[in-house]
Scaffold this motif. Sequence first.
Motif, PDB file in Angstrom:
ATOM      1  N   ASP A  26      13.774   6.320  -5.978  1.00 47.39           N
ATOM      2  CA  ASP A  26      14.100   7.669  -5.511  1.00 47.39           C
ATOM      3  C   ASP A  26      13.109   8.174  -4.472  1.00 47.39           C
ATOM      4  O   ASP A  26      13.501   8.821  -3.501  1.00 47.39           O
ATOM      5  N   GLU A  27      11.839   7.870  -4.659  1.00 49.48           N
ATOM      6  CA  GLU A  27      10.791   8.378  -3.768  1.00 49.48           C
ATOM      7  C   GLU A  27      10.651   7.571  -2.476  1.00 49.48           C
ATOM      8  O   GLU A  27      10.230   8.104  -1.459  1.00 49.48           O
TER       9      GLU A  27
ATOM     10  N   ALA B 261       0.825  -1.214   0.000  1.00 48.94           N
ATOM     11  CA  ALA B 261       0.000   0.000   0.000  1.00 48.94           C
ATOM     12  C   ALA B 261       0.858   1.264   0.000  1.00 48.94           C
ATOM     13  O   ALA B 261       0.518   2.244  -0.679  1.00 48.94           O
ATOM     14  N   ASP B 262       1.958   1.254   0.735  1.00 50.48           N
ATOM     15  CA  ASP B 262       2.869   2.409   0.755  1.00 50.48           C
ATOM     16  C   ASP B 262       3.413   2.685  -0.643  1.00 50.48           C
ATOM     17  O   ASP B 262       3.437   3.827  -1.102  1.00 50.48           O
ATOM     18  N   ILE B 263       3.844   1.631  -1.304  1.00 49.14           N
ATOM     19  CA  ILE B 263       4.441   1.763  -2.633  1.00 49.14           C
ATOM     20  C   ILE B 263       3.398   2.207  -3.649  1.00 49.14           C
ATOM     21  O   ILE B 263       3.630   3.116  -4.447  1.00 49.14           O
ATOM     22  N   VAL B 264       2.229   1.595  -3.597  1.00 51.75           N
ATOM     23  CA  VAL B 264       1.143   1.949  -4.521  1.00 51.75           C
ATOM     24  C   VAL B 264       0.755   3.415  -4.336  1.00 51.75           C
ATOM     25  O   VAL B 264       0.554   4.146  -5.310  1.00 51.75           O
ATOM     26  N   LYS B 265       0.659   3.870  -3.098  1.00 59.17           N
ATOM     27  CA  LYS B 265       0.276   5.258  -2.825  1.00 59.17           C
ATOM     28  C   LYS B 265       1.258   6.233  -3.457  1.00 59.17           C
ATOM     29  O   LYS B 265       0.848   7.208  -4.101  1.00 59.17           O
ATOM     30  N   VAL B 266       2.534   5.976  -3.314  1.00 59.21           N
ATOM     31  CA  VAL B 266       3.547   6.868  -3.896  1.00 59.21           C
ATOM     32  C   VAL B 266       3.464   6.847  -5.423  1.00 59.21           C
ATOM     33  O   VAL B 266       3.532   7.893  -6.070  1.00 59.21           O
ATOM     34  N   ILE B 267       3.307   5.665  -5.999  1.00 57.31           N
ATOM     35  CA  ILE B 267       3.190   5.548  -7.455  1.00 57.31           C
ATOM     36  C   ILE B 267       2.000   6.366  -7.955  1.00 57.31           C
ATOM     37  O   ILE B 267       2.110   7.113  -8.932  1.00 57.31           O
TER      38      ILE B 267
END
Length: 67
Positions: A38-39, A19-25
């Motif tokens: 990078d993010e 969920a953390d990764i999906v949110k940033v994407i």
Amino acid sequence: MNDFEDNDIVCRHMQLTKADIVKVIRDKKLTTFEQVQDETDAATICGSCAADVEAILEEELKNREEG
């Protein structure tokens, strides 16, 4: 395709869930693996989660194209 649930840890060194990764994407409209690194710093320490992070990105890009 990955089998991660939203709350499953993908990158154990950075303690990032799917969920953390999906949110940033989604929020930053990322399109490349390097942008995700990078993010989030995912896959920058040992790299063992790199394939999983790439699969999550690919899934998100596909979902973005579909609608």
